[in-house]
Design an enzyme around this catalytic site. Structure first.
Site, mmCIF file in Angstrom:
data_model
loop_
_atom_site.group_PDB
_atom_site.id
_atom_site.type_symbol
_atom_site.label_atom_id
_atom_site.label_comp_id
_atom_site.label_asym_id
_atom_site.label_seq_id
_atom_site.Cartn_x
_atom_site.Cartn_y
_atom_site.Cartn_z
ATOM 1 N N LYS B 67 53.639 -119.980 50.340
ATOM 2 C CA LYS B 67 53.325 -118.717 51.022
ATOM 3 C C LYS B 67 51.805 -118.527 51.052
ATOM 4 O O LYS B 67 51.109 -118.845 50.076
ATOM 5 C CB LYS B 67 54.007 -117.562 50.291
ATOM 6 N N SER B 142 58.651 -110.093 52.849
ATOM 7 C CA SER B 142 57.495 -110.607 53.535
ATOM 8 C C SER B 142 57.397 -112.129 53.525
ATOM 9 O O SER B 142 56.594 -112.679 54.284
ATOM 10 C CB SER B 142 56.229 -110.027 52.880
ATOM 11 N N SER B 166 60.609 -109.215 48.597
ATOM 12 C CA SER B 166 60.022 -110.097 49.616
ATOM 13 C C SER B 166 60.488 -111.543 49.577
ATOM 14 O O SER B 166 60.256 -112.292 50.533
ATOM 15 C CB SER B 166 58.496 -110.062 49.520
#
Lengths: 93, 455
Positions: B67, B142, B166
Site C-alpha cells: 500500500k 482505503s 481499511s
C-alpha cells in the site's frame, strides 16, 4: 449550527485556505457531521478515558552516535534549499 | 486469486523472471487502477536473483504489492495524495525491511484513499480503483488497490493498513482475505501516520494460510516504534470446537443479512453459537470518527511544503504559504477531516468531543472484554452491504455509516479479519471474525475451519 465565521476560524486553526464556495460546502457538511458526533450527548460515561489500548513506553537508545541521513538525502525531497539548508517561508513580516 | 502454494508450484517448472513479467504485463493492461507505481525493473531484478539461486527466506520468489502509505526506500510513496506525489522516502518501513529479508519480490505500490481516509478508494488523487467483480463498482477502501490487485490476479500477496476497517472493507467488497492485527503486533515504523492510536499494517491474501504466513513475516519487535508491543508471531492456527458469539449490534442490509443468517445457521451444526450484546457499540462509530479526525489534524500538521511534499514556486509569509500549500496539496476528504479534528480539539470542545470519545473507547473495550470471557471468537458481517457503485454515495456522513461494523475493533485494538462467505447478486459478502488480544491464531484457526467447510 455552524456558521461561515466558524468554518473560517477552523480553516485558520488547521492552516488550510478555503475559497468562498468551499466555505459554503463545508458549512453544511460540518453541521451534519457535528449532528452525527452529538449522539454522544446521550451518555455521560463515568469511566477513565483510554488514550492507547496498550501501555506505551519510552524508547531510549544508548547515547552514542549512530547512522543518520546524510545532508543530500535529507534535502532530496525539498524544493527550496540553499547552501545545504532548507529554505522556509518568512516567519516575521 | 493466486495462492502462495500455487505460485511456488509454478516456480518449480518456470522461471520467476517469466512469471513476474507475466504479472507486470497483466497490471499494465489492467483497467482496475490498483497500482500507483509498478516497480518493474526492481521486481525483475529480484526475480532474476531468485532464478540465479538466491532462494532463502519464507517469501522467496513471492510477489507482493505494498500500500502506498508504507515507506519504501528509493520508491515513490504518495499516500495517493498530490501532497506526496513526488515524495521518495530515504528509508524502508520496518515491514518492508522484513519482506526484503525474507526474499519477497516487491512489484509495486497500490492505490488507496488519500492518506487512508475513505471507504471506497474514490478519494485517491490517482483515480478510483475498480472492483474486479464489477468494474462499475468500487473495490472498497482505503486499501482498495491492495484488495483489487489480489482479486484481479495482479499479485499474490499484499500489505494494507487498517485504521477503521481499511483492510477488512476492501477485502469484503472484493472477496479476498484481509487481517487487521492486534494493535502493537506489527511495527508502524515507516507507516505514514494518519491516526496513531488506531492504525495497523496487516496482510491481505488469497487464503488463510497466506495471511498467517505474511503476518508471521511482518509482526515482531521493533524498538523504533513506541507503540510496538515487542511480541513475535508464529503462525499456528488453533483447531478446536469454537465458542462463537454473534454480535447483535452489528448491522447489515437485507441481502447481506440473509446471507449472514444462513451462514450462522450452518455454523450452529458445528460450533457453539450464541448471540451476544455489546451495548456500547451504539456509540462506537461517532467516537471513532472523533478520535481519528483529531489524530489526523495533529499528524497531518507536518505537511507544510518545506522539507518534503507539495510546494509552491514562491515562498510567501509562513502563515499564507502553509495555508496555500495545504489548500492545493490536500483533497476534499482530507481537508474535511483535518478541519473537523481541529474543531474537536479546539478550546471549549475538547471535553464534549475528544475526551468523551476516549471514554466511549473504554466502554467498548470493557464490552469486548466481557464477551471474550465467554467466547473464543466473535462474528458479524464485515460490511453492512456489498460493494457500492462508483459515485453512489456522495454524503460524507452516509459514507461514514458504512464503517459501523469495523470501527469498534480499532477502538479496542483487537485483531479481526474479513473472509469471503459467498456472493449475493454476483458480489462478494464478507464475514468478520474478531479475536481477543494477540489471539490471531484463534481467529485464523476459526477462519481456516470455515474456509475448509468444517464449520
Amino acid at each position: 449550527m455552524i456558521d461561515e465565521e466558524t468554518v473560517r476560524y477552523v480553516s485558520n486553526l488547521a492552516k488550510i485556505e478555503l475559497k468562498d464556495d468551499e466555505v459554503e460546502n463545508y458549512k453544511n457538511e460540518f453541521g451534519k457531521i457535528l449532528e452525527f458526533f452529538d449522539q454522544l450527548d446521550e451518555i455521560d460515561p463515568d469511566v477513565e478515558p483510554t488514550y492507547h489500548v496498550i501501555p506505551l513506553k519510552n524508547v531510549f537508545r544508548k547515547d552514542v552516535p549512530g547512522k543518520s541521513l546524510d545532508r543530500d538525502e535529507a534535502l532530496k525531497n525539498a524544493r527550496h534549499k540553499e547552501e545545504g539548508y532548507f529554505k522556509g517561508p518568512r516567519v516575521v513580516e | 486469486m493466486i495462492t502462495v502454494g500455487e505460485w511456488k508450484e509454478r516456480l518449480e517448472n518456470e522461471k520467476a523472471y517469466d512469471l513476474v513479467s507475466e504479472l507486470i504485463d497483466r497490471i499494465r493492461k489492467s483497467k482496475l487502477n490498483a497500482y500507483i507505481t509498478v516497480t518493474e525493473d526492481y521486481a525483475l531484478k529480484l526475480a532474476e536473483n531468485f532464478d540465479n539461486g538466491k532462494k532463502e527466506g519464507k517469501l522467496a520468489g513471492i510477489p507482493i504489492a505494498i500500500k502506498d502509505n508504507i515507506s519504501t526506500e528509493g520508491v515513490r510513496t504518495t499516500c495517493a495524495s498530490r501532497m506526496l506525489e513526488n515524495y521518495t522516502p530515504p528509508f524502508d518501513a520496518h515491514v518492508v525491511e522484513r519482506l526484503k529479508k525474507e526474499g519477497a519480490i516487491i512489484i509495486g505500490k497500490t492505490n488507496m484513499d488519500e492518506f487512508g481516509m475513505g471507504t471506497t478508494t474514490e478519494n485517491s488523487y490517482f483515480g478510483v480503483v475498480r472492483n474486479p467483480h464489477d468494474t462499475k463498482r468500487v473495490a472498497g477502501g482505503s486499501s482498495g488497490g491492495s484488495a483489487a490487485a489480489i482479486a484481479g490476479n495482479e499479485t499474490v500477496l499484499a500489505l494494507g493498513t487498517d485504521t477503521g476497517g481499511s483492510i477488512r472493507c476492501p477485502a469484503s467488497f472484493t472477496g479476498v482475505y484481509g487481517l487487521k492485527p492486534t494493535y502493537g503486533l506489527v511495527s508502524r515504523y515507516g507507516l505514514i501516520a494518519y491516526a496513531n492510536s488506531l492504525e495497523q499494517i496487516g496482510p491481505m491474501a488469497g487464503s488463510i494460510d497466506d495471511l498467517g504466513l505474511l503476518l508471521e513475516v511482518i509482526a515482531g519487535r521493533d524498538d523504533r516504534d513506541s507503540t510496538n508491543a515487542g511480541r513475535e508471531f508464529t503462525y499456528s492456527p488453533v483447531s478446536k470446537k469454537f465458542r462463537v458469539g454473534v454480535i447483535e449490534e452489528m448491522q447489515a442490509n437485507a441481502e447481506v443479512k440473509e446471507h449472514f443468517d444462513s451462514f450462522v445457521e450452518t455454523l450452529r451444526k458445528f460450533a457453539d453459537v450464541e448471540f451476544v450484546s455489546l451495548p456500547s457499540l451504539k456509540y462506537a462509530l461517532p467516537a471513532y470518527y472523533i478520535i481519528a479526525m483529531s489524530e489526523a489534524s495533529s499528524n497531518l500538521a507536518r505537511y507544510d511544503g518545506v522539507r518534503y511534499g507539495f510546494s509552491l514556486e514562491n515562498l510567501d509569509s509562513w502563515s499564507r504559504y502553509f495555508s496555500k500549500v495545504r489548500a492545493e496539496g490536500f483533497g476534499t476528504e482530507v481537508k474535511r477531516r483535518i478541519m473537523m479534528g481541529s474543531y474537536a480539539l479546539s478550546a471549549g470542545y475538547y471535553g464534549k468531543y475528544y475526551l468523551k470519545a476516549l471514554k466511549v473507547r473504554t466502554l467498548v473495550i470493557e464490552d469486548f472484554r466481557r464477551a471474550f470471557e465467554k467466547f473464543d471468537v466473535l462474528i458479524s458481517p464485515t460490511m453492512p452491504s456489498t460493494a457500492f457503485r462508483i459515485g453512489e454515495i456522495a454524503d460524507p456522513v452516509t459514507m461514514y455509516m458504512a464503517d459501523v461494523n469495523t470501527t469498534p475493533i480499532n477502538l479496542a485494538g483487537l485483531p479481526a479479519l474479513s473472509m469471503p462467505i459467498g456472493e449475493s447478486s454476483g458480489l462478494p459478502v464478507g464475514l468478520q471474525v474478531i479475536g481477543n488480544y494477540f489471539e490471531e491464531n484463534s481467529v485464523l484457526g476459526f477462519a481456516k475451519a470455515v474456509e475448509k467447510n468444517e464449520v
